[in-house]
Design an enzyme around this catalytic site. Structure first.
Site, PDB file in Angstrom:
ATOM      1  N   LYS A 149       0.849  -1.187   0.000  1.00 20.04           N
ATOM      2  CA  LYS A 149       0.000   0.000   0.000  1.00 20.04           C
ATOM      3  C   LYS A 149       0.889   1.243   0.000  1.00 20.04           C
ATOM      4  O   LYS A 149       1.941   1.253   0.652  1.00 20.04           O
ATOM      5  CB  LYS A 149      -0.870  -0.067   1.263  1.00 20.04           C
ATOM      6  N   SER A 200      -9.602   1.202   3.202  1.00 18.93           N
ATOM      7  CA  SER A 200      -8.807   2.036   2.340  1.00 18.93           C
ATOM      8  C   SER A 200      -7.742   1.274   1.545  1.00 18.93           C
ATOM      9  O   SER A 200      -7.217   1.804   0.577  1.00 18.93           O
ATOM     10  CB  SER A 200      -8.102   3.112   3.183  1.00 18.93           C
ATOM     11  N   SER A 258      -9.679  -1.256   7.343  1.00 22.37           N
ATOM     12  CA  SER A 258      -9.128  -1.056   5.998  1.00 22.37           C
ATOM     13  C   SER A 258      -8.386  -2.239   5.397  1.00 22.37           C
ATOM     14  O   SER A 258      -8.061  -2.206   4.212  1.00 22.37           O
ATOM     15  CB  SER A 258      -8.203   0.156   5.991  1.00 22.37           C
TER      16      SER A 258
HETATM   17  N1  GLN Z   1     -13.137   3.316   6.847  1.00 22.49           N
HETATM   18  C1  GLN Z   1     -12.576   3.728   8.098  1.00 22.49           C
HETATM   19  C2  GLN Z   1     -12.206   5.184   8.022  1.00 22.49           C
HETATM   20  O1  GLN Z   1     -12.464   5.789   7.052  1.00 22.49           O
HETATM   21  C3  GLN Z   1     -11.370   2.886   8.421  1.00 22.49           C
HETATM   22  C4  GLN Z   1     -10.205   3.234   7.581  1.00 22.49           C
HETATM   23  C5  GLN Z   1      -8.981   2.452   7.949  1.00 22.49           C
HETATM   24  O2  GLN Z   1      -9.051   1.407   8.564  1.00 22.49           O
HETATM   25  N2  GLN Z   1      -7.840   3.000   7.602  1.00 22.49           N
HETATM   26  O3  GLN Z   1     -11.665   5.737   8.934  1.00 22.49           O
END
Ligand code: GLN
Length: 490
Positions: free
Chosen positions: A75, A150, A174
């Site tokens: 990532k 994400s 994420s």
């Molecule tokens: N979807 C969640 C957020 O927007 C978790 C994102 C993540 O785990 N980085 O914060």
């Protein structure tokens, strides 16, 4: 592409060279990029150079490690020395870190070939990969749908079979949500298990790196490679790293699996087809020998509210460093330095990141700190205690990973709360700091979804053991092929 451990075997036996494997992965990625856009950059030259060195070492009789010759995507939140690292943000569009993340260094020390940097929601804020400043990634099961987020690029490229393993990060879901949407395995380790050094920070008390893989064994091997204490991350825990593969098992005799009525109510209300799929999954666990027990997590209903105070608060503080002075973008102005800060941040951050900074700054401001931030911290403790209590009655908790399969691109972009709700089932584990994994659990309306397995802190081996037994018995990931798949697998 086959599983990473099979590739390693073939490379070590010299049935195929690491260079050939790398070229095949690059070719597959390049063929699918116009459809998927899973990558922000490919590290082709660097990867081929590493692969050739590895082939020489193998020819000389060396064993370069448990991931020898395995192509791995990371990532774009992980620093790779000298390579552009954006975290999906315009504000870092030209940032080249002078050092690599510990997780990346450890992957390479285990013989992995880092193939490229994957697309993501800006600073990991999002559940669909649509918040990337560089365009959205698509789902290999249906390119009109999101891959989740994400870590959407990592999930998409592994789901499509271009690489067997990718690295993701998980702050509230994420790794697990995109893994679920793309029919792969995604493991968020215990907070502190994997070093966060060189991983661009979103919410430091929640962020954790972990493997996203085509099979459970690869997740175990990858975690083994990246886990362990790192003096450069004060929150990394000095806990022995077991052989995670040793715990992989094919039956669940003697294992108590907790089912959470609070979660089951929520899934039944959200989507009856999903609820039916998960009931079948629990029965499959029972058929493998597990004893199903009911455990309560009474405070998880406050998980989302708690997370959306704590995570933005930490983000508002972490992102203060992007001021046009030390990193990345600077908007030049002939006015004073404050105007430069303002204009740089206004131009560099996307709308969701700005929303989080505003929310977090508000929650931390004098007069509101006690009412919001401090209270959220107290509820976080209650949620953690819920898990502590539950794990006196069971070894692993089984639950939904998501409340629906992958949704259409654009379906939730206008409604932030609908997007936030995507992490309903994953956020409580992040708040509690416990390890949780999503493993393919079958299909709803022809789209894949994952089963979430959660264990006590540092019990990743137990979670992987249950996931392996379930994967071997059900074979859900192998029973169908995504619409968009690496040519080698058609
Ligand atoms: N979807 C969640 C957020 O927007 C978790 C994102 C993540 O785990 N980085 O914060």
């Amino acid at each position: 592409m086959r599983c990473g451990h099979e590739i390693r075997e073939a490379v070590i036996r010299r049935q195929v060279s690491a260079e050939e494997v790398t070229r095949a992965a690059l070719a597959s990625i390049e063929a699918l990029e116009p459809t998927l856009h899973a990558y922000l950059c490919l590290l082709a030259e660097r990867a081929l150079k590493h692969a050739r060195v590895l082939d020489q070492r193998i020819a000389a009789g060396d064993d370069p490690g448990p991931l020898a010759g395995v192509p791995v995507a990371v990532k774009d939140i992980f620093c790779v020395a000298g390579e552009v690292t954006t975290a999906g943000s315009k504000i870092l569009a030209n940032f080249r870190p002078p050092y690599s993340a510990t997780a990346v260094e450890r992957l390479e020390a285990a013989g992995a070939i880092i193939i490229g940097k994957t697309n993501m929601d800006e600073f990991a804020m999002g559940s669909s990969c649509e918040n990337s400043a560089f365009g959205e990634t698509r789902n290999p099961w249906d390119p009109s749908r999101v891959p989740g987020g994400s870590s959407g690029g990592s999930a998409s490229t592994v789901g499509a079979g271009s690489v067997p393993i990718a690295l993701g990060t998980d702050t509230g879901g994420s790794i697990r949500e995109p893994a679920s949407f793309c029919n792969i395995v995604g493991l968020k380790p215990t907070y502190g298990r994997v070093s966060r050094y060189g991983m661009i920070a979103f919410a430091s008390s929640l962020d954790q790196a972990g493997p996203m893989t085509g099979c459970v064994r690869d997740a175990a091997i990858t975690l083994g490679a990246i886990a362990g204490h790192d003096p450069r991350d004060a929150t990394s825990v000095d806990e022995p790293v077991p052989d995670f593969c040793a715990g992989l098992r094919t039956d669940l005799n003697g294992i108590r699996i907790g089912i959470v009525p609070e979660f089951e109510e929520h899934i039944a209300q959200s989507d009856p087809d999903m609820a039916a799929l998960y009931r079948r999954a629990y029965e499959d666990l029972r058929a493998l020998g597990a004893q199903l027990v009911e455990v309560h997590l009474p405070h998880v209903r406050y998980g989302l509210a708690t997370y959306y105070l704590i995570a933005p608060a930490e983000c508002s503080s972490n992102l203060a460093r992007y001021d046009g002075v030390r990193y990345g973008l600077r908007v030049e102005t002939d006015k004073d330095v404050y105007t430069m800060f303002e204009q740089t941040r206004a131009a560099g951050f996307g709308p969701e990141v700005k929303r989080r900074i505003i929310l977090g700054t508000y929650a931390l401001s004098a007069g509101y700190y006690d009412a919001y931030y401090l209270r959220a911290q107290k509820v976080r403790t209650l949620i953690k205690r819920d898990f502590d209590d539950a794990f006196t009655q069971c070894d692993v908790i089984a639950s939904p990973a998501v409340s629906c399969p992958a949704f259409a691109l654009g379906a939730k972009t206008a409604d932030p709360v609908a997007m936030y709700l995507m992490d309903y089932f994953t956020i409580p584990m992040s708040l509690a700091g416990v390890p949780a994994l999503s493993v393919p659990a079958g299909y709803v309306r022809d789209l894949p979804v994952g089963l979430q397995l959660t264990g006590p802190a540092f019990a990743e081996a137990g979670v992987l053991g249950v996931a392996y037994a379930y994967e071997q018995a059900t074979g859900h990931a192998q029973s169908r092929r995504p619409a968009v798949m690496a040519a080698a697998h058609r």
